[in-house]
Design a protein around this motif. Structure first.
Motif, mmCIF file in Angstrom:
data_model
loop_
_atom_site.group_PDB
_atom_site.id
_atom_site.type_symbol
_atom_site.label_atom_id
_atom_site.label_comp_id
_atom_site.label_asym_id
_atom_site.label_seq_id
_atom_site.Cartn_x
_atom_site.Cartn_y
_atom_site.Cartn_z
ATOM 1 N N MET A 41 14.577 31.351 42.188
ATOM 2 C CA MET A 41 15.377 31.034 43.357
ATOM 3 C C MET A 41 14.825 31.794 44.567
ATOM 4 O O MET A 41 14.456 32.949 44.469
ATOM 5 C CB MET A 41 16.830 31.430 43.141
ATOM 6 N N TYR A 42 14.825 31.099 45.689
ATOM 7 C CA TYR A 42 14.345 31.699 46.921
ATOM 8 C C TYR A 42 15.483 32.463 47.596
ATOM 9 O O TYR A 42 16.647 32.122 47.441
ATOM 10 C CB TYR A 42 13.821 30.623 47.874
ATOM 11 N N ALA A 43 15.113 33.489 48.348
ATOM 12 C CA ALA A 43 16.091 34.262 49.100
ATOM 13 C C ALA A 43 15.472 34.625 50.441
ATOM 14 O O ALA A 43 14.255 34.720 50.576
ATOM 15 C CB ALA A 43 16.480 35.522 48.337
ATOM 16 N N LEU A 44 16.340 34.828 51.421
ATOM 17 C CA LEU A 44 15.889 35.223 52.751
ATOM 18 C C LEU A 44 15.686 36.726 52.758
ATOM 19 O O LEU A 44 16.637 37.497 52.651
ATOM 20 C CB LEU A 44 16.935 34.805 53.794
ATOM 21 N N ASN A 45 14.450 37.138 52.857
ATOM 22 C CA ASN A 45 14.078 38.550 52.886
ATOM 23 C C ASN A 45 14.624 39.189 54.165
ATOM 24 O O ASN A 45 14.579 38.578 55.233
ATOM 25 C CB ASN A 45 12.551 38.636 52.839
ATOM 26 N N GLU A 46 15.105 40.409 54.064
ATOM 27 C CA GLU A 46 15.669 41.100 55.237
ATOM 28 C C GLU A 46 14.673 41.218 56.382
ATOM 29 O O GLU A 46 15.068 41.267 57.538
ATOM 30 C CB GLU A 46 16.190 42.492 54.843
ATOM 31 N N SER A 47 13.385 41.237 56.076
ATOM 32 C CA SER A 47 12.386 41.336 57.141
ATOM 33 C C SER A 47 12.324 40.065 57.977
ATOM 34 O O SER A 47 11.725 40.052 59.046
ATOM 35 C CB SER A 47 11.002 41.644 56.557
ATOM 36 N N LEU A 48 12.961 38.983 57.496
ATOM 37 C CA LEU A 48 12.969 37.720 58.227
ATOM 38 C C LEU A 48 14.298 37.449 58.919
ATOM 39 O O LEU A 48 14.512 36.369 59.451
ATOM 40 C CB LEU A 48 12.628 36.562 57.279
ATOM 41 N N VAL A 49 15.183 38.434 58.938
ATOM 42 C CA VAL A 49 16.475 38.290 59.609
ATOM 43 C C VAL A 49 16.287 38.629 61.082
ATOM 44 O O VAL A 49 15.715 39.658 61.426
ATOM 45 C CB VAL A 49 17.536 39.205 58.947
ATOM 46 N N VAL A 101 17.581 28.044 53.239
ATOM 47 C CA VAL A 101 17.020 28.585 51.997
ATOM 48 C C VAL A 101 17.790 28.022 50.797
ATOM 49 O O VAL A 101 17.188 27.645 49.789
ATOM 50 C CB VAL A 101 17.033 30.130 52.007
ATOM 51 N N ALA A 102 19.110 27.935 50.921
ATOM 52 C CA ALA A 102 19.921 27.367 49.836
ATOM 53 C C ALA A 102 19.506 25.915 49.562
ATOM 54 O O ALA A 102 19.437 25.486 48.395
ATOM 55 C CB ALA A 102 21.411 27.454 50.174
ATOM 56 N N LEU A 103 19.211 25.162 50.604
ATOM 57 C CA LEU A 103 18.762 23.779 50.423
ATOM 58 C C LEU A 103 17.398 23.716 49.737
ATOM 59 O O LEU A 103 17.153 22.843 48.901
ATOM 60 C CB LEU A 103 18.715 23.048 51.767
ATOM 61 N N LEU A 104 16.524 24.659 50.068
ATOM 62 C CA LEU A 104 15.222 24.687 49.395
ATOM 63 C C LEU A 104 15.370 25.077 47.927
ATOM 64 O O LEU A 104 14.565 24.665 47.091
ATOM 65 C CB LEU A 104 14.262 25.639 50.110
ATOM 66 N N ASN A 105 16.389 25.834 47.607
ATOM 67 C CA ASN A 105 16.648 26.148 46.200
ATOM 68 C C ASN A 105 17.034 24.890 45.428
ATOM 69 O O ASN A 105 16.692 24.749 44.252
ATOM 70 C CB ASN A 105 17.715 27.227 46.063
ATOM 71 N N ILE A 106 17.725 23.974 46.082
ATOM 72 C CA ILE A 106 18.059 22.692 45.444
ATOM 73 C C ILE A 106 16.782 21.889 45.198
ATOM 74 O O ILE A 106 16.603 21.289 44.135
ATOM 75 C CB ILE A 106 19.082 21.906 46.297
ATOM 76 N N VAL A 107 15.876 21.898 46.181
ATOM 77 C CA VAL A 107 14.572 21.245 46.011
ATOM 78 C C VAL A 107 13.855 21.875 44.814
ATOM 79 O O VAL A 107 13.301 21.172 43.958
ATOM 80 C CB VAL A 107 13.706 21.369 47.289
ATOM 81 N N SER A 125 4.048 14.667 39.365
ATOM 82 C CA SER A 125 4.010 15.622 38.252
ATOM 83 C C SER A 125 4.876 16.840 38.560
ATOM 84 O O SER A 125 5.064 17.222 39.716
ATOM 85 C CB SER A 125 2.573 16.064 37.965
ATOM 86 N N ARG A 126 5.394 17.435 37.510
ATOM 87 C CA ARG A 126 6.246 18.632 37.667
ATOM 88 C C ARG A 126 5.477 19.750 38.372
ATOM 89 O O ARG A 126 6.003 20.387 39.285
ATOM 90 C CB ARG A 126 6.748 19.104 36.311
ATOM 91 N N ALA A 127 4.239 19.989 37.973
ATOM 92 C CA ALA A 127 3.451 21.067 38.580
ATOM 93 C C ALA A 127 3.249 20.836 40.076
ATOM 94 O O ALA A 127 3.349 21.770 40.874
ATOM 95 C CB ALA A 127 2.106 21.192 37.867
ATOM 96 N N GLU A 128 2.978 19.590 40.453
ATOM 97 C CA GLU A 128 2.787 19.283 41.873
ATOM 98 C C GLU A 128 4.098 19.402 42.650
ATOM 99 O O GLU A 128 4.107 19.862 43.792
ATOM 100 C CB GLU A 128 2.208 17.880 42.040
ATOM 101 N N LEU A 129 5.200 19.005 42.026
ATOM 102 C CA LEU A 129 6.513 19.151 42.674
ATOM 103 C C LEU A 129 6.853 20.626 42.872
ATOM 104 O O LEU A 129 7.383 21.019 43.912
ATOM 105 C CB LEU A 129 7.607 18.455 41.856
ATOM 106 N N GLN A 130 6.529 21.448 41.874
ATOM 107 C CA GLN A 130 6.778 22.883 41.990
ATOM 108 C C GLN A 130 5.918 23.488 43.106
ATOM 109 O O GLN A 130 6.389 24.325 43.877
ATOM 110 C CB GLN A 130 6.514 23.582 40.655
ATOM 111 N N ALA A 131 4.673 23.053 43.198
ATOM 112 C CA ALA A 131 3.791 23.547 44.265
ATOM 113 C C ALA A 131 4.323 23.127 45.633
ATOM 114 O O ALA A 131 4.285 23.904 46.594
ATOM 115 C CB ALA A 131 2.367 23.024 44.055
ATOM 116 N N LEU A 132 4.843 21.909 45.717
ATOM 117 C CA LEU A 132 5.435 21.428 46.970
ATOM 118 C C LEU A 132 6.637 22.291 47.353
ATOM 119 O O LEU A 132 6.795 22.667 48.514
ATOM 120 C CB LEU A 132 5.847 19.967 46.813
ATOM 121 N N SER A 133 7.465 22.619 46.389
ATOM 122 C CA SER A 133 8.633 23.466 46.648
ATOM 123 C C SER A 133 8.196 24.831 47.191
ATOM 124 O O SER A 133 8.748 25.323 48.178
ATOM 125 C CB SER A 133 9.444 23.634 45.358
ATOM 126 N N ARG A 134 7.206 25.422 46.540
ATOM 127 C CA ARG A 134 6.696 26.729 47.002
ATOM 128 C C ARG A 134 6.127 26.614 48.419
ATOM 129 O O ARG A 134 6.340 27.485 49.258
ATOM 130 C CB ARG A 134 5.649 27.263 46.035
#
Length: 164
Positions: free
Chosen positions: A1-9, A23-29, A95-104
């Protein structure tokens, strides 16, 4: 799961709140990508793109209100980010691997680029607050000869950020 790092606040409450939502929406992706569900990834990415577009509209209004001098470049980056997401959706891999790379990619490249630009806005705003003439209550030196905007009254820098 992705989180917003404090350095990006940014310290700009409304913008940071929307960043957390994005970020929550990208976690759904990411969840859909990890399952290899192409249709779910597409729907989640389209929702992320819609919400990001709404965020950009609100942010550009805010930047206009505070008279951010780099508004045009910021808006141009917004447009390029949305176009990039449109291209990703149009060429969605299967492919799952390509979808995961897209998410990242969406999190580490696209969203981080947006957040980095917003950090520049926050830094500019802090500097403008530090150098502004206090006796006139002007937070933005570019606003000295500009008409007062009621919307500007809703803009604030948290005390702990303004003192930096």
């Amino acid at each position: 799961m992705y989180a917003l790092n404090e350095s990006l606040v940014t310290g700009i409450e409304s913008i940071d709140g929307e960043h957390h939502d994005l970020v929550a929406l990208l976690n759904i992706v990411d969840v859909a990508a990890n399952r290899g569900e192409v249709d779910e990834v597409r729907a989640a990415l389209e929702n992320f793109r819609r919400q990001l577009g709404d965020h950009f509209v609100e942010e550009e209004l805010y930047l206009s209100i505070i008279r951010y001098p780099q508004l045009d470049a910021h808006a141009e980056q917004h447009a390029e980010t949305l176009s990039s997401i449109d291209r990703l959706i149009a060429a969605l891999p299967s492919s799952r691997a390509e979808l995961q790379a897209l998410s990242r990619h969406c999190f580490h490249v696209l969203l981080h680029a947006v957040l980095s630009m917003d950090l520049h806005v926050a830094e500019w705003q802090r500097k403008a607050a530090r150098i502004a003439p206090q006796d006139h209550g002007i937070q933005n030196p570019d606003a000295r000869d500009q008409p007062h905007s009621a919307a500007a009254d809703n803009i604030s820098i948290p005390a702990d950020k303004a003192a930096e």
